[in-house]
Design a protein around this motif. Structure first.
Motif, PDB file in Angstrom:
ATOM      1  N   SER A   1      70.367  -4.257  62.052  1.00  9.50           N
ATOM      2  CA  SER A   1      69.913  -2.974  62.573  1.00  9.50           C
ATOM      3  C   SER A   1      70.941  -1.892  62.233  1.00  9.50           C
ATOM      4  CB  SER A   1      69.767  -3.143  64.089  1.00  9.50           C
ATOM      5  OG  SER A   1      69.612  -1.928  64.728  1.00  9.50           O
ATOM      6  N   ARG A   2      70.512  -0.872  61.466  1.00  8.15           N
ATOM      7  CA  ARG A   2      71.469   0.134  60.981  1.00  8.15           C
ATOM      8  C   ARG A   2      71.215   1.534  61.540  1.00  8.15           C
ATOM      9  NH1 ARG A   2      74.648  -1.705  56.943  1.00  8.15           N
ATOM     10  NH2 ARG A   2      73.910  -3.500  55.760  1.00  8.15           N
ATOM     11  N   THR A   3      72.278   2.295  61.665  1.00  8.26           N
ATOM     12  CA  THR A   3      72.173   3.667  62.162  1.00  8.26           C
ATOM     13  C   THR A   3      72.179   4.654  60.985  1.00  8.26           C
ATOM     14  OG1 THR A   3      74.527   4.046  62.247  1.00  8.26           O
ATOM     15  CG2 THR A   3      73.547   3.015  64.163  1.00  8.26           C
TER      16      THR A   3
ATOM     17  N   GLY B   1      65.762  -2.015  71.620  1.00  7.62           N
ATOM     18  CA  GLY B   1      66.052  -0.892  70.740  1.00  7.62           C
ATOM     19  C   GLY B   1      66.250  -1.343  69.310  1.00  7.62           C
ATOM     20  N   ARG B   2      66.614  -0.395  68.470  1.00  4.60           N
ATOM     21  CA  ARG B   2      66.861  -0.696  67.063  1.00  4.60           C
ATOM     22  C   ARG B   2      67.641   0.474  66.489  1.00  4.60           C
ATOM     23  NH1 ARG B   2      62.098  -2.365  62.739  1.00  4.60           N
ATOM     24  NH2 ARG B   2      63.420  -3.628  61.386  1.00  4.60           N
ATOM     25  N   GLY B   3      68.571   0.191  65.557  1.00  4.80           N
ATOM     26  CA  GLY B   3      69.280   1.280  64.893  1.00  4.80           C
ATOM     27  C   GLY B   3      68.267   2.274  64.332  1.00  4.80           C
ATOM     28  N   GLN B   4      68.567   3.554  64.433  1.00  2.00           N
ATOM     29  CA  GLN B   4      67.573   4.573  64.081  1.00  2.00           C
ATOM     30  C   GLN B   4      67.181   4.515  62.606  1.00  2.00           C
ATOM     31  OE1 GLN B   4      65.872   5.903  66.189  1.00  2.00           O
ATOM     32  NE2 GLN B   4      65.072   7.861  65.492  1.00  2.00           N
ATOM     33  N   ALA B   5      68.130   4.185  61.728  1.00  2.00           N
ATOM     34  CA  ALA B   5      67.789   4.118  60.299  1.00  2.00           C
ATOM     35  C   ALA B   5      66.826   2.961  60.047  1.00  2.00           C
ATOM     36  CB  ALA B   5      69.054   3.958  59.471  1.00  2.00           C
ATOM     37  N   SER B   6      67.125   1.805  60.597  1.00  2.00           N
ATOM     38  CA  SER B   6      66.243   0.641  60.378  1.00  2.00           C
ATOM     39  C   SER B   6      64.861   0.897  60.944  1.00  2.00           C
ATOM     40  CB  SER B   6      66.829  -0.604  61.039  1.00  2.00           C
ATOM     41  OG  SER B   6      68.105  -0.845  60.517  1.00  2.00           O
TER      42      SER B   6
ATOM     43  N   VAL C   1      59.119   2.126  59.906  1.00  2.00           N
ATOM     44  CA  VAL C   1      57.928   2.888  60.314  1.00  2.00           C
ATOM     45  C   VAL C   1      57.434   3.794  59.174  1.00  2.00           C
ATOM     46  CG1 VAL C   1      56.953   4.460  62.031  1.00  2.00           C
ATOM     47  CG2 VAL C   1      58.626   2.751  62.745  1.00  2.00           C
ATOM     48  N   VAL C   2      58.352   4.337  58.391  1.00  2.00           N
ATOM     49  CA  VAL C   2      57.945   5.162  57.239  1.00  2.00           C
ATOM     50  C   VAL C   2      57.109   4.324  56.269  1.00  2.00           C
ATOM     51  CG1 VAL C   2      58.858   6.223  55.116  1.00  2.00           C
ATOM     52  CG2 VAL C   2      59.755   6.920  57.347  1.00  2.00           C
ATOM     53  N   ARG C   3      57.535   3.090  56.035  1.00  3.29           N
ATOM     54  CA  ARG C   3      56.751   2.205  55.137  1.00  3.29           C
ATOM     55  C   ARG C   3      55.356   1.992  55.716  1.00  3.29           C
ATOM     56  NH1 ARG C   3      61.730  -1.504  54.020  1.00  3.29           N
ATOM     57  NH2 ARG C   3      62.572  -0.361  52.244  1.00  3.29           N
ATOM     58  N   ALA C   4      55.293   1.783  57.019  1.00  2.00           N
ATOM     59  CA  ALA C   4      53.989   1.552  57.665  1.00  2.00           C
ATOM     60  C   ALA C   4      53.123   2.807  57.576  1.00  2.00           C
ATOM     61  CB  ALA C   4      54.195   1.145  59.121  1.00  2.00           C
ATOM     62  N   ARG C   5      53.728   3.982  57.761  1.00  2.00           N
ATOM     63  CA  ARG C   5      52.958   5.241  57.670  1.00  2.00           C
ATOM     64  C   ARG C   5      52.375   5.410  56.267  1.00  2.00           C
ATOM     65  NH1 ARG C   5      56.511  10.285  57.100  1.00  2.00           N
ATOM     66  NH2 ARG C   5      56.820   9.127  55.155  1.00  2.00           N
ATOM     67  N   ASP C   6      53.219   5.148  55.251  1.00  2.00           N
ATOM     68  CA  ASP C   6      52.751   5.336  53.882  1.00  2.00           C
ATOM     69  C   ASP C   6      51.663   4.322  53.528  1.00  2.00           C
ATOM     70  OD1 ASP C   6      54.470   7.455  53.774  1.00  2.00           O
ATOM     71  OD2 ASP C   6      56.026   6.425  52.635  1.00  2.00           O
ATOM     72  N   ALA C   7      51.810   3.089  53.984  1.00  2.00           N
ATOM     73  CA  ALA C   7      50.786   2.064  53.728  1.00  2.00           C
ATOM     74  C   ALA C   7      49.490   2.461  54.433  1.00  2.00           C
ATOM     75  CB  ALA C   7      51.268   0.705  54.222  1.00  2.00           C
TER      76      ALA C   7
END
Ligand code: IMP
Length: 384
Positions: free
Chosen positions: A9-11, A213-218, A223-229
């Motif tokens: 999990s990355r920030t 929770g999850r690091g904001q970057a991860s 979620v960006v990948r899911a939005r684009d798909a």
């Protein structure tokens, strides 16, 4: 079977941007920071856009009518907080809508078709049957479900109710989420936009209290990948809002580069003159008070899914360094985002999403980011 995701999990501060080719077209006056706020068919214009991709957090210490007016004039949007009686929140919305006429002075201002300033409002999945009609009546342009964990049937039910009653006329965003499954669930349920981020807020103790929770970057990358798909599969683009833990302008730019359409800020706006929280002097320096909606002070049981009185806290009550007026702060932030986009060769946020090249930084290279030099001179500008 125990499931453990392979990635760490990355920030946001664990990434840097590589410069792209800067062409003659890449000048500050050509950079367009306009962002869609609501779902729309691919390639079509959304019903709601903002000229500046910044929105203020749904918090008592942040989104008052005064701040909402200043931010809408600058091209962003505020979400009036929902930790108050329905009639008080509706009165806050009305107070912003009454300023409309004065807004013509700003070229970027967020205006409705009648020329009044735009304003959003937070709602919850409990009293929505009373709150939503009151906010609609008061003239709210956009609503947002305010919850630390939006992956729930309660949010889907609230979205369905609002859509049945108001259709496209009163869009409702949902969240927060940190993965693609939750995004898809809320997108299918009709969310106007989806808000990303759990546990990253400056005043947040959710990760320590609940282990969620999850690091904001991860979170954002997933979620960006899911939005684009989703956009490719269904033909519908559902904008993403990156919420929480955006501590400086570089984080904001990074979130936009990673694919966020717009960003929600709490601490950033709490520091400014226009926020409703008290300004105090401590040891010769000025601060503003800033407290989380999950702190004892806010007692926002609705946001945290607790019935009645809160039994534990998920937020901190503290101070943030005072940083002057909103127009100046926003102008500095705008200049920094613009400058980075020019370095990366992008003039719109859509291009930036497509063209940005990011690299994760090692712990060693982290140490070389200029901290030693920064200690020797005071910063050029407050908050800069
Ligand atoms: P900031 O910009 O880092 O200050 O984060 C603001 C965000 O933190 C808000 O938009 C909420 O999503 C979240 N938040 C607000 N209050 C609390 C709290 O008490 N605990 C956890 N998260 C909070």
């Amino acid at each position: 079977m125990l499931k453990i995701l392979p990635e760490i999990s990355r920030t946001l501060s664990e990434y840097l941007l590589l410069p792209g080719l800067t062409t003659e077209d890449c000048t500050p006056d050509r950079v367009d920071l306009g962002a869609p706020l609501v779902r729309h068919r691919n390639g079509e214009e959304p019903a709601l856009r903002i000229a500046l991709p910044l929105v203020s957090a749904i918090m008592q210490a942040v989104s008052s009518p005064t701040l909402a007016v200043a931010l809408a004039r600058a091209g962003g949007l505020s979400f009036v907080h929902q930790n108050q009686r329905v009639e008080d929140q509706a009165a806050d919305v009305r107070a912003v809508k009454r300023h409309g006429a004065e807004a013509a002075t700003s070229p970027h201002a967020s205006l409705d078709p009648a020329g009044r300033l735009r304003v959003g409002a937070g709602i919850n999945s409990r009293d929505f049957a009373d709150r939503v009609p009151a906010l609609a009546e008061a003239g709210a342009d956009l609503l947002c479900l305010d919850s630390s964990d939006g992956y729930s049937v309660h949010q889907a039910r609230t979205l369905a109710h609002a859509r049945e009653t108001y259709g496209e006329a009163l869009p409702v965003g949902a969240g927060n989420v940190v993965d693609g499954r939750a995004f898809r669930y809320l997108a299918d349920a009709g969310a106007a936009f989806v808000k990303v981020g759990i546990g990253g807020g400056a005043i947040c103790t959710t990760r320590a209290q609940k282990g969620i929770g999850r690091g904001q970057a991860s979170a954002l990358i997933d979620v960006v990948r899911a939005r684009d798909a989703y956009a490719q599969e269904t033909g519908t683009y559902v904008p993403l809002c990156c919420d929480g833990g955006l501590l400086d302008d570089a984080h904001m730019t990074m979130a936009l580069a990673m694919g966020a359409d717009f960003i929600m800020l709490g601490r950033y706006f709490a520091r400014l003159d226009e926020s409703p929280n008290p300004k105090v002097e401590l040891d010769g320096r000025w601060y503003k008070e800033y407290w989380g909606e999950g702190s004892r002070r806010a007692q926002n049981a609705a946001r945290y899914g607790q019935r009645g009185r809160m039994v534990f806290e998920e937020g901190v009550d503290g101070y943030v360094p005072y940083a002057g007026g909103l127009p100046e702060a926003v102008a500095r932030t705008r200049a920094k985002i613009t400058s980075t986009m020019i370095s990366c060769g992008s003039t719109t946020l859509r291009d930036f999403h497509r063209d940005a090249v990011l690299v994760p930084v090692s712990a060693e290279s982290f140490k070389q980011t200029g901290a030693e030099v920064r200690l020797r001179r005071p910063a050029l500008t407050p908050g800069g």
